[in-house]
Design a protein around this motif. Structure first.
Motif, PDB file in Angstrom:
ATOM      1  N   TYR A  76      26.785 -33.886  12.627  1.00 36.89           N
ATOM      2  CA  TYR A  76      27.353 -32.665  12.080  1.00 36.89           C
ATOM      3  C   TYR A  76      26.938 -31.475  12.940  1.00 36.89           C
ATOM      4  CZ  TYR A  76      27.427 -36.047   8.313  1.00 36.89           C
ATOM      5  OH  TYR A  76      27.612 -37.201   7.593  1.00 36.89           O
ATOM      6  N   HIS A  77      27.460 -30.311  12.582  1.00 38.46           N
ATOM      7  CA  HIS A  77      27.066 -29.089  13.285  1.00 38.46           C
ATOM      8  C   HIS A  77      25.555 -28.885  13.179  1.00 38.46           C
ATOM      9  CE1 HIS A  77      26.110 -24.713  13.059  1.00 38.46           C
ATOM     10  NE2 HIS A  77      26.660 -24.778  14.250  1.00 38.46           N
ATOM     11  N   LEU A  78      24.955 -28.506  14.287  1.00 43.49           N
ATOM     12  CA  LEU A  78      23.520 -28.241  14.350  1.00 43.49           C
ATOM     13  C   LEU A  78      23.283 -26.904  15.043  1.00 43.49           C
ATOM     14  CD1 LEU A  78      22.308 -31.754  15.603  1.00 43.49           C
ATOM     15  CD2 LEU A  78      21.833 -30.772  13.343  1.00 43.49           C
ATOM     16  N   PRO A  79      22.280 -26.124  14.596  1.00 44.02           N
ATOM     17  CA  PRO A  79      21.889 -24.937  15.357  1.00 44.02           C
ATOM     18  C   PRO A  79      21.527 -25.345  16.784  1.00 44.02           C
ATOM     19  CG  PRO A  79      20.791 -24.993  13.220  1.00 44.02           C
ATOM     20  CD  PRO A  79      21.457 -26.318  13.391  1.00 44.02           C
ATOM     21  N   GLU A  80      21.692 -24.432  17.718  1.00 41.39           N
ATOM     22  CA  GLU A  80      21.586 -24.806  19.125  1.00 41.39           C
ATOM     23  C   GLU A  80      20.218 -25.380  19.499  1.00 41.39           C
ATOM     24  OE1 GLU A  80      23.558 -22.285  22.083  1.00 41.39           O
ATOM     25  OE2 GLU A  80      24.439 -21.189  20.391  1.00 41.39           O
ATOM     26  N   ARG A  81      19.155 -24.789  19.018  1.00 42.01           N
ATOM     27  CA  ARG A  81      17.822 -25.322  19.358  1.00 42.01           C
ATOM     28  C   ARG A  81      17.622 -26.710  18.768  1.00 42.01           C
ATOM     29  NH1 ARG A  81      13.418 -20.322  18.868  1.00 42.01           N
ATOM     30  NH2 ARG A  81      14.290 -19.059  20.580  1.00 42.01           N
ATOM     31  N   THR A  82      18.113 -26.918  17.560  1.00 42.07           N
ATOM     32  CA  THR A  82      18.024 -28.241  16.945  1.00 42.07           C
ATOM     33  C   THR A  82      18.861 -29.245  17.722  1.00 42.07           C
ATOM     34  OG1 THR A  82      17.766 -27.170  14.792  1.00 42.07           O
ATOM     35  CG2 THR A  82      18.293 -29.512  14.788  1.00 42.07           C
ATOM     36  N   LEU A  83      20.039 -28.827  18.148  1.00 33.64           N
ATOM     37  CA  LEU A  83      20.907 -29.701  18.927  1.00 33.64           C
ATOM     38  C   LEU A  83      20.219 -30.129  20.221  1.00 33.64           C
ATOM     39  CD1 LEU A  83      23.598 -31.069  19.596  1.00 33.64           C
ATOM     40  CD2 LEU A  83      24.402 -28.863  20.474  1.00 33.64           C
ATOM     41  N   GLU A  84      19.574 -29.205  20.905  1.00 31.62           N
ATOM     42  CA  GLU A  84      18.872 -29.551  22.143  1.00 31.62           C
ATOM     43  C   GLU A  84      17.807 -30.609  21.879  1.00 31.62           C
ATOM     44  OE1 GLU A  84      18.318 -26.337  25.337  1.00 31.62           O
ATOM     45  OE2 GLU A  84      18.176 -25.236  23.438  1.00 31.62           O
ATOM     46  N   SER A  85      17.083 -30.465  20.774  1.00 32.24           N
ATOM     47  CA  SER A  85      16.044 -31.433  20.429  1.00 32.24           C
ATOM     48  C   SER A  85      16.644 -32.800  20.118  1.00 32.24           C
ATOM     49  CB  SER A  85      15.246 -30.922  19.223  1.00 32.24           C
ATOM     50  OG  SER A  85      14.329 -31.886  18.765  1.00 32.24           O
ATOM     51  N   TYR A  86      17.738 -32.810  19.343  1.00 27.77           N
ATOM     52  CA  TYR A  86      18.406 -34.074  19.013  1.00 27.77           C
ATOM     53  C   TYR A  86      18.914 -34.766  20.271  1.00 27.77           C
ATOM     54  CZ  TYR A  86      18.559 -34.005  13.878  1.00 27.77           C
ATOM     55  OH  TYR A  86      18.238 -34.072  12.547  1.00 27.77           O
ATOM     56  N   LEU A  87      19.495 -33.985  21.176  1.00 33.19           N
ATOM     57  CA  LEU A  87      20.017 -34.568  22.407  1.00 33.19           C
ATOM     58  C   LEU A  87      18.907 -35.172  23.256  1.00 33.19           C
ATOM     59  CD1 LEU A  87      22.752 -31.969  23.405  1.00 33.19           C
ATOM     60  CD2 LEU A  87      23.105 -34.429  23.172  1.00 33.19           C
TER      61      LEU A  87
END
Length: 306
Positions: free
Chosen positions: A214-225
């Motif tokens: 799902y949509h993630l805040p950008e900093r969270t997205l970087e961590s997930y990636l």
């Protein structure tokens, strides 16, 4: 063993450098009642013509008003077959089929049928579900959905990859005297678990052909990636984002549910950052009164500028 990476839809989305973008039905924005199929198909053809790489539909078996929407309303299999007949090359995706509420033999046969009718364009997001009243409606114990998801995931794959499979699960038994046909164009279809699907990240990285989130805040997205790349290497990571264009092209973002309302300048920068993070694909759900204009604006201002 057949690989989902040979599927035409998978190749369209993930076999080239950089970020690809898809749009999600209902393209007309009608998610509490039945959308006009003629208008939906015209917008689908428009999305393909202006450069979107995929068209995605959601699997929402029942309408629960408290949850807020009925998805795309039409059942995924006949709807994607209809869209396939009116498009040429765009990938067709599910975001996502609720495996816990569907019999795996039906999923395997229906998905392979759509895959065949579309010349291999189907990419299958799969999920464990998130609408509580649906579990008793289908006779499923909500607390067992993690195990049910794994069993049905395995069964769907076996029905595609094997002739006259022998397998058994809570859903039933295949004893080797029955086959499930047709088989997919590439021998299998890419399966992308959605969200956590009640599984560990290690399981998703090992068994999935990618991860749909799902949509993630950008900093969270970087961590997930970063975590995903460590676990899954180059398997694709996909997110979904709601988006509305503000009238002012310089408008800063305002939060929407799972997305943003913002000016085109901010949206352009946002998608550039997503590409820089190494994201593979974004599923965009457009909000607003003029969906054709939104598709065209996105194509002209974001897709053509990347």
């Amino acid at each position: 063993m057949p690989s989902g990476r040979e599927n035409a839809g998978y190749r369209r989305l993930f076999d080239r450098e950089g970020l690809t973008v898809g749009a999600v039905f209902p393209l007309t924005g009608t998610n509490r009642s039945t959308p006009d199929p003629v208008a939906e198909v015209e917008l689908a053809k428009r999305a393909e013509a202006v450069g979107f790489d995929a068209l995605w539909t959601r699997d929402v078996p029942t309408f629960w008003p408290r949850f807020g929407d009925a998805g795309q309303t039409y059942d995924v299999w006949p709807w994607l077959s209809h869209v396939a007949a009116h498009t040429d090359d765009v990938a067709l995706g599910t975001a996502s089929v609720v495996l816990t509420l569907r019999h795996p033999i039906h999923v395997a046969k229906s998905a392979a049928t759509v895959d065949r009718l579309s010349d291999g364009r189907l990419v299958l997001g799969v999920a464990s579900g998130d609408r509580d009243p649906e579990y008793p409606a289908f006779g499923v114990d909500r607390d067992d959905r993690g195990a049910i998801f794994r069993e049905r995931f395995d069964a769907v794959e076996a029905c595609w990859r094997e002739e006259f499979p022998e397998l058994e699960g809570e859903w039933g038994v295949l004893a080797g005297d029955l086959d499930v046909v047709p088989k997919p164009t590439a021998g299998t279809i890419p399966l992308l678990p959605t969200g956590n699907s009640r599984q560990s990240r290690e399981w998703i990285a090992d068994r999935g052909d990618g991860w749909l989130f799902y949509h993630l805040p950008e900093r969270t997205l970087e961590s997930y990636l970063a975590d995903w790349r460590e676990l899954a290497g180059e398997k694709p990571f996909v997110i979904a984002v709601r988006l509305a264009f503000a009238d002012d092209p310089a408008a800063e973002p305002e939060p929407l549910h799972l997305g943003y309302r913002a000016g085109v300048e901010w949206v352009r920068g946002y998608f550039r950052r997503l590409e820089e993070y190494g994201l593979d694909h974004v599923i965009v759900g457009f909000e607003g009164d003029d969906p054709e204009r939104a598709l065209t604006t996105f194509a002209d201002e974001i897709l053509d500028e990347r």
